[in-house]
Scaffold this active site. Structure first.
Site, PDB file in Angstrom:
ATOM      1  N   ASP A 169     -20.415  17.551 -18.998  1.00 39.86           N
ATOM      2  CA  ASP A 169     -20.880  16.224 -19.407  1.00 39.86           C
ATOM      3  C   ASP A 169     -22.130  15.877 -18.599  1.00 39.86           C
ATOM      4  OD1 ASP A 169     -19.302  13.562 -20.850  1.00 39.86           O
ATOM      5  OD2 ASP A 169     -21.018  13.171 -19.541  1.00 39.86           O
ATOM      6  N   ILE A 170     -23.094  15.256 -19.251  1.00 41.48           N
ATOM      7  CA  ILE A 170     -24.367  14.912 -18.606  1.00 41.48           C
ATOM      8  C   ILE A 170     -24.195  13.787 -17.589  1.00 41.48           C
ATOM      9  CG2 ILE A 170     -25.208  13.127 -20.206  1.00 41.48           C
ATOM     10  CD1 ILE A 170     -27.861  14.734 -20.342  1.00 41.48           C
TER      11      ILE A 170
ATOM     12  N   ASN B 173     -11.539  10.199 -26.846  1.00 41.57           N
ATOM     13  CA  ASN B 173     -11.844   8.829 -27.255  1.00 41.57           C
ATOM     14  C   ASN B 173     -12.052   8.874 -28.768  1.00 41.57           C
ATOM     15  OD1 ASN B 173     -11.781   7.781 -24.633  1.00 41.57           O
ATOM     16  ND2 ASN B 173     -13.896   8.426 -24.262  1.00 41.57           N
TER      17      ASN B 173
ATOM     18  N   GLY C 121     -14.128   3.609 -27.121  1.00 44.56           N
ATOM     19  CA  GLY C 121     -15.323   3.976 -26.377  1.00 44.56           C
ATOM     20  C   GLY C 121     -16.018   5.225 -26.863  1.00 44.56           C
ATOM     21  N   GLN C 122     -15.638   5.727 -28.055  1.00 48.76           N
ATOM     22  CA  GLN C 122     -16.326   6.919 -28.565  1.00 48.76           C
ATOM     23  C   GLN C 122     -17.778   6.578 -28.891  1.00 48.76           C
ATOM     24  OE1 GLN C 122     -14.538   8.796 -32.017  1.00 48.76           O
ATOM     25  NE2 GLN C 122     -15.904  10.574 -31.906  1.00 48.76           N
TER      26      GLN C 122
ATOM     27  N   HIS D  63     -14.838  15.534 -29.438  1.00 47.43           N
ATOM     28  CA  HIS D  63     -14.923  16.253 -28.168  1.00 47.43           C
ATOM     29  C   HIS D  63     -13.748  15.857 -27.288  1.00 47.43           C
ATOM     30  CE1 HIS D  63     -17.299  12.555 -28.131  1.00 47.43           C
ATOM     31  NE2 HIS D  63     -16.894  12.374 -26.883  1.00 47.43           N
TER      32      HIS D  63
ATOM     33  N   HIS E 120     -12.652  15.431 -23.547  1.00 44.99           N
ATOM     34  CA  HIS E 120     -13.110  15.364 -22.159  1.00 44.99           C
ATOM     35  C   HIS E 120     -12.045  16.069 -21.319  1.00 44.99           C
ATOM     36  CE1 HIS E 120     -16.069  11.905 -22.615  1.00 44.99           C
ATOM     37  NE2 HIS E 120     -15.330  11.711 -23.699  1.00 44.99           N
TER      38      HIS E 120
END
Ligand code: 5GP
Ligand code: ZN
Length: 114
Positions: A30-31, A87, A93-94, A100, A102
């Site tokens: 994740d960035i 999410n 909160g998507q 994806h 997490h």
């Protein structure tokens, strides 16, 4: 999907730090990591969210879950414990609508989530 960020990562049009690749799944960091290990695991095929992935009905959800666990093992968090989060939808909160998982670990994770 031409305007999907994660499809572009699959197509290597957007750079990402890939940690695992299987025939049908891709895992990359994740960035904006929320834990020492924070990896996103996606199906290479575009499905908007977990509901669409569940309906794919071809073992794809199974592949994504197995890849998520393989990432946890590879990252060294499987024994101590880790969290897999999908999410799903705006209220959860998507923000990226290519499903994806997490994979979060490497610190104590509190419950309930925010
Ligand atoms: P969501 O909020 O949809 O559950 O999660 C989207 C995740 O994608 C966020 O944790 C966000 O930091 C991550 N993200 C957004 N843009 C990029 C990007 O360009 N590269 C990577 N590696 N992660 C991204
Ligand atoms: Zn996509």
């Amino acid at each position: 999907m031409t305007d999907c960020l994660f499809c572009k990562i699959v197509a290597k049009e957007v750079r990402a730090e890939v940690v695992l690749e299987t025939e049908r799944a891709l895992a990359f960091r994740d960035i904006n990591p929320q834990a020492p290990t924070h990896v996103l695991v996606i199906p290479k095929a575009h499905h908007a969210d977990a509901a669409a992935l569940a309906e794919a009905d071809d073992g794809l959800a199974d592949d994504v879950l197995k890849a998520a666990h393989a990432v946890a093992v590879q990252e060294g968090v499987a024994e101590g414990g880790y969290r897999i989060v999908f999410n799903t939808g705006p209220a959860a909160g998507q923000t990226v609508f290519h499903v994806h998982a997490h994979v979060l670990g490497g610190r104590d994770l509190t419950w309930p989530p925010g």
